[in-house]
Design a protein around this motif. Structure first.
Motif, short mmCIF file in Angstrom:
data_model
loop_
_atom_site.label_atom_id
_atom_site.label_comp_id
_atom_site.label_asym_id
_atom_site.label_seq_id
_atom_site.Cartn_x
_atom_site.Cartn_y
_atom_site.Cartn_z
N ARG A 13 65.02 99.82 64.46
CA ARG A 13 64.34 100.27 63.08
C ARG A 13 65.35 99.96 62.13
O ARG A 13 65.32 99.28 61.23
N PHE A 14 66.49 100.66 62.07
CA PHE A 14 67.54 100.71 61.02
C PHE A 14 68.07 99.42 61.24
O PHE A 14 68.14 98.76 59.96
N GLY A 29 73.38 95.14 48.27
CA GLY A 29 72.13 95.91 48.45
C GLY A 29 72.18 96.68 49.65
O GLY A 29 71.28 97.65 49.93
N LEU A 30 73.12 96.53 50.68
CA LEU A 30 73.00 97.34 51.75
C LEU A 30 73.85 98.53 51.71
O LEU A 30 74.90 98.88 51.98
N THR A 31 72.94 99.64 51.14
CA THR A 31 73.64 100.86 50.85
C THR A 31 72.94 101.81 52.14
O THR A 31 71.75 101.53 52.52
N MET A 32 73.64 102.66 52.40
CA MET A 32 72.90 103.57 53.59
C MET A 32 71.59 104.17 53.23
O MET A 32 70.81 104.35 53.95
N ARG A 33 71.69 104.52 51.99
CA ARG A 33 70.56 105.34 51.59
C ARG A 33 69.38 104.28 51.53
O ARG A 33 68.13 104.72 51.70
N ALA A 34 69.58 103.25 51.02
CA ALA A 34 68.63 102.04 51.05
C ALA A 34 68.13 101.88 52.43
O ALA A 34 66.84 101.52 52.66
N VAL A 35 68.98 101.59 53.30
CA VAL A 35 68.61 101.28 54.88
C VAL A 35 67.61 102.44 55.44
O VAL A 35 66.51 102.14 55.82
N ALA A 36 67.96 103.54 55.04
CA ALA A 36 67.06 104.64 55.41
C ALA A 36 65.70 104.71 54.97
O ALA A 36 64.78 104.89 55.56
N SER A 37 65.92 104.54 53.55
CA SER A 37 64.40 104.35 52.89
C SER A 37 63.71 103.14 53.45
O SER A 37 62.37 103.30 53.52
N GLU A 38 64.31 101.88 53.58
CA GLU A 38 63.70 100.68 54.19
C GLU A 38 63.14 100.87 55.42
O GLU A 38 62.01 100.49 55.78
N ALA A 39 63.65 101.70 56.27
CA ALA A 39 63.35 102.09 57.55
C ALA A 39 62.25 103.22 57.66
O ALA A 39 61.81 103.18 58.49
N GLY A 40 62.19 103.81 56.56
CA GLY A 40 61.15 105.03 56.37
C GLY A 40 61.58 106.06 57.25
O GLY A 40 60.94 106.90 57.86
N SER A 42 64.83 109.23 57.70
CA SER A 42 65.66 110.16 56.93
C SER A 42 67.11 109.58 56.69
O SER A 42 67.58 108.96 57.79
N TYR A 43 67.65 109.89 55.72
CA TYR A 43 69.05 109.48 55.35
C TYR A 43 70.21 110.02 56.21
O TYR A 43 70.78 109.33 57.03
N GLY A 44 69.93 111.41 56.56
CA GLY A 44 70.96 111.88 57.31
C GLY A 44 70.91 111.41 58.62
O GLY A 44 71.90 111.26 59.54
N SER A 45 69.72 110.85 59.18
CA SER A 45 69.71 110.73 60.65
C SER A 45 70.22 109.53 61.01
O SER A 45 71.13 109.02 62.19
N LEU A 46 70.39 108.52 59.80
CA LEU A 46 71.17 107.30 60.01
C LEU A 46 72.65 107.53 60.49
O LEU A 46 73.18 106.61 61.50
N PHE A 47 73.20 108.64 60.26
CA PHE A 47 74.58 108.81 60.85
C PHE A 47 74.61 109.51 62.16
O PHE A 47 75.57 109.70 62.89
#
Lengths: 196, 196, 196, 196
Positions: A13-14, A29-40, A42-47
DNA sequence: TATGAATGAGCGTTCATTCAT
DNA sequence: AATGAATGAACGCTCATTCAT
């Protein structure tokens, strides 16, 4: 082990979100925050799923190329020789509206590969697989008498590969000068030269 | 009277610093501070010469390509037909140790051109000039009977161009698999196919 | 679960820091770094709470005026007619040591409102609310026979408002010539003229 | 001494450019480079005429207010008593299309005066001159029996001044709610109250 | 494991001021 | 006196990464 399946699907999904972002706005445009938000998600979970941005990007590229690789394999089974090559390249190397996203991701990846070791390694691995496939198809073509027996299949595979890489590049950058129709014609013209 | 400096030569100094930086560390390494320091000038002065980072980068690319363009023109004068083309592509498209820097800058530029309008415009302008040159040489070759009279020189020029773009890309990314020697062989093999 | 913080109270903390800074050093002193440091929080976190400096400043002004607005409403309940107006203006428009900070913020805000649309909008919104209040109190005063029945309450509210704005301005800029005592006398003298 | 005349006229040229800039874009737009360019003179020369930006701004304000001061004096000569006051305030305090520039500069100046000593001093000096004028006219009015003999002319001058300052402020910030017509009506209504 | 607040280095850009010519 | 190049501190803002809960 349901957890593991979940884990992998979250990564996908990410990864898909990352691909959409790169296609839309480039690596900038590939920022971690944008990825989390695009994936719907949470930000923290990305890590939890990727240990760094590069890790995420490499996974995303692998995800994006795996479909193409799958298609390469399919064509190898359905067709043979030059016919397979033609189908393959027209389906795969061609940049049209629908594959523009993947092409942009690919260009961003090439750019990374030119400078960062892990990306370079991954690139080498990917293209050597594809070169093998092309060579195998050329060998088929040779054994079936489609092309000159004297040709070195390895060398011709490399030629075909760079040609196709160039078409992909220009098709992406100059859709006006190199629309799908022209790309196709370039491919068939080249294969005709081989066909002899 | 103002301090006497050659405006254009200062711009070159910065542009060359930028090229070295991009070649060394990619666009990520191209920070205005790094450029100033690489050029041995102060940070603030950079903004007297370029109104933005994009402006600097475009100037740098123009600087880096203008030498190649100059060479293209020279070869057009010294040689003619396929011979000129061969010399040109072997001299120009080839990625070796000495042209690696420019190739890297070029790849970074392609990446920018895929995403930002001003870079895209500049790219279009550059390649259309080169395509014209290639076409002219092919016309020479045709009128001298070197190649098949039936060929469309525009189409063949485009084919040659994408081929050469692909060689440049792979030569940069895979110097091991595509060393200068192989690149050269790919070029001559292709021209031989034309020569018929 | 996320770190538990009260989003709104953090915004207040920053807003109050901003008010202190503007009061102390003007808009020039209002740098994002200074706000963070004055608030005792990190620079980066400021941008979790406000999307831009303008956003912060507008929030700070709202924070600084909301107390005054609250007082306006209180006075409207406790007193009525001219008595309420007098209490209100003496409490509110008066610039003394304790309200000097807010007055300075207000002047900075006016300056912004003269030049930037979002600030202008906010200013319009604020004063129209206050004008309504003043008018309502004047209507009370008229119905109680405190002032001339023939007066237009809207017009007199506007007159009162510009008068009070002028007092606030000069009270801030010339505390020596317009100390609180004089400001008060100006207000009562004006209301006496109304009282007839 | 032609040099000195020249010197002063250059200072004016810069000062007027500064005023236009502040009126157009606020103090943020007042950069030394912009002033030089707006004045059509060279950047470096600006620093021969003004030792700092504040120096320039103060000169500009003095330039901008000196015209108003001149008008105040003219009216004092042409008219007398309340008539002069009315003409004066309608001509001077009124913010319309044509005086909007000066009003903006004035607001920017007030903002500076609230925070920086030299500006505050200059402001005190300016308004005490104006207050004196207003007081003198009120004394005329009193001695001509236009207003109540019991009034303190100093106090009424201060009241008139803050009123006029408030009108100027709101006329600038809310041209819709306080158009010139309304400003004028506010002034005459106030003077009528005085007239008794 | 999930969340999002916290952090601070780093970015491109602006700018008053200085100074060599 | 006149010019504009040189300087570098400071600005608003971004961002990957860490970490408390």
């Amino acid at each position: 082990m349901p957890k593991i399946v979940d884990h992998e699907s979250q990564r996908c999904r990410f990864a898909e979100a990352a691909i959409r972002l790169v296609a839309r706005e480039g690596l900038e445009g590939l920022t971690m925050r944008a990825v989390a938000s695009e994936a719907g998600l949470s930000y923290g979970s990305l890590f939890h799923y990727f240990e760094s941005k590069d890790d995420l990007l490499m996974h995303a590229v692998r995800h994006s190329t795996s479909q193409q690789t799958r298609r390469v394999n399919e064509f190898s089974l359905k067709f043979s020789g030059l016919k397979a090559l033609e189908q393959l390249m027209c389906d795969d190397a061609l940049v049209d509206e629908s594959s523009r996203e993947d092409s942009l991701v690919w260009l961003a990846f090439l750019y990374k590969a030119a400078l960062k070791e892990p990306f370079a390694e991954m690139h080498a691995e990917l293209i050597s697989g594809w070169l093998d496939r092309i060579e195998a198809l050329l060998e088929e073509a040779r054994s079936e008498g489609e092309i000159n027996q004297a040709l070195s299949t390895r060398f011709e595979a490399m030629a075909l590969w760079v040609y196709s890489a160039g078409i992909g590049q220009q098709g992406l950058l100059h859709p006006v000068m190199f629309p799908p129709r022209v790309q196709k014609k370039l491919i068939t013209a080249y294969l005709d030269k081989l066909r002899k």
